[in-house]
Design an enzyme around this catalytic site. Structure first.
Site: not given
Ligand code: UD1
Length: 419
Positions: A22-23, A117, A122, A306, A328, A398
């Protein structure tokens, strides 16, 4: 809103294939804005964020064809708008990736500020500062960032902190700038290298992608290209943990173990047996004793943020105490309170979470809060005794392609309840 119902405690077995990243697909779709010619992308995962990015490109005036499942043909020869509206940006922060390509090709871009978010503030200040260094005039009005430049100028840009999206935005912008741009303290993630590969096929001159200094020689125009998106390393890691947490054996195909070195090392330290069958296949044997091992998230090639929620969930089944440090994002322990509802022994202090295990998890009703946190709740549900219900699984949709079908195909008892 859809829910998952999981009956835990089932052994998994068999083979499961990883989807495209996805990224990586998100910036690659945005990169198609850099040329009036067609860009064809294969292995695009069928996930909600990609549908959102497709909608955004169509909103801007692009034609996006999907001639086969997971193939996208994007033509940005007919772009007639330069704005990423708030309705799309608020649902997907990666919408800001159109900023660099739009201002580079059309001299103008408007993107709504993403705002906060679930996992932290962010901001995109580093993207904006870097574009200013390339000569763009940036204004903020009514929550919308406007960037203008007759033609961006190459510059030496040193990022104050490593930013994946910032590196991608600026790398794309620099491909059409006048002169040479050097991105210093750039992100090194495999998704950056994948984007650079696509841009190079489109005619860009890029050196050093995958290292902390990337040099881009601007060109006057880019052309079409055909490119296949790399495998999703986060989905791969999540599936490895699915095997480990259910004490099962799984074969995971269509992945790239080289992108997962830190994850594989950590999981092996924790007692998970992972064999590299070949360049794209892993065999995971999760039936050994799991040991608690500390973790600190880092930029690539370190352990990815992640994968933190999924790893933390595995630690609830490991013998001993582990300290999980999230470096992060400032608020990335939303899964902890849900895992506690299943019986996990966890304590959060600021950026740290202490785990103590092993604990018996028992099914409960849970609410998914963000993408990776939801994946961790699914993993917990697979390990828990009895029934776990997870609400708001739109978060997981998502970024994971039909996770429930993949898990069911290897023996999990998980179903989607439409709501
Ligand atoms: C990308 C990934 C996301 C992953 C993250 C970190 C995509 C679509 N998303 O997000 O899954 O969790 O990398 O690996 O690829 N920051 C600033 N100012 C900026 C930009 C970032 O302060 O202008 C901060 C962020 O708040 C965060 C840190 O830098 O604390 C890293 O963010 P960044 O690498 O930019 O993450 P994303 O690109 O948004």
């Amino acid at each position: 809103m859809d829910k998952f119902r999981i009956v835990g405690g089932k052994q998994l077995s068999g083979t499961v294939a990883v989807s495209g990243a996805k990224n990586s697909a998100l910036p690659c779709l945005a990169a198609a804005l850099l040329t009036p010619e067609t860009v064809t992308l294969h292995n695009v995962p069928y996930v909600r964020d990609l549908i959102t990015m497709r909608r955004l490109l169509e909103d801007l005036g692009c034609t996006v064809l999907v001639p086969a499942l997971r193939t996208h043909q994007i033509n940005a020869g007919t772009v007639d708008a330069c704005e990423a509206p708030y309705e799309l940006v608020k649902t997907m922060r990666a919408s800001v990736l159109v900023l660099g390509p739009l201002v580079a090709r059309f001299g103008e871009a408007r993107v709504s500020l993403p705002g906060g978010c679930a996992i932290g503030q962010r901001p995109i200040d580093l993207h904006l500062k870097a574009l200013e260094q390339m000569g763009a005039k940036i204004e903020l009005q009514g929550g919308v960032v406007q960037a203008r430049a007759d033609r961006l100028q190459g510059a030496d840009i040193e990022f104050e902190m490593v930013t994946v999206g910032g590196t991608e935005n600026l790398m794309m912008a620099a491909t059409l700038a006048q002169g040479t741009t050097r991105l210093i303290n750039a992100a090194c993630e495999p998704e950056i290298s994948d984007l650079a590969d696509l841009l190079t096929k489109m005619g860009a001159y890029i050196e050093g992608a995958g290292t902390s200094t990337i040099t881009i020689e601007g060109v006057n125009a880019l052309g079409g290209a055909i490119h296949t998106i790399i495998p999703d390393r986060i989905e791969t890691g999540t599936l490895i943990i699915a095997a480990a947490i259910t004490r099962s054996e799984l074969i995971i195909t269509d992945c790239n173990p080289q992108h997962l070195t830190a994850v594989l090392d950590k999981l092996r330290d924790a007692g998970v047996v992972i064999e590299e069958v070949n360049e794209t296949t892993l065999r995971v044997k999760g039936n050994g004793q799991l040991r608690a091992v500390d973790l600190t998230t880092e930029v690539y090639p370190g352990f990815p943020t992640d994968m933190q929620a999924q790893y933390l969930t595995l630690m609830t089944q490991a013998e001993g105490d582990a300290e999980i440090n999230e470096t992060i994002f400032e608020n990335r322990f939303m899964h902890v309170s849900e895992l506690q509802r299943l019986g996990a022994n966890l304590r959060v202090h600021g950026h740290q979470c202490h785990t103590h295990g092993p604990t018996l998890l028992t099914g409960a009703k849970l609410i998914a809060s963000d993408l990776r946190a939801s994946a961790s709740l699914v993993l917990a549900g697979l390990a828990a005794q009895g029934e776990t219900w997870i609400d708001r699984v739109y978060h997981i949709d998502r970024g994971y392609e039909k996770i429930e079908e993949k898990l069911r195909s290897v023996g999990a008892e998980i179903e989607r309840i439409k709501g």
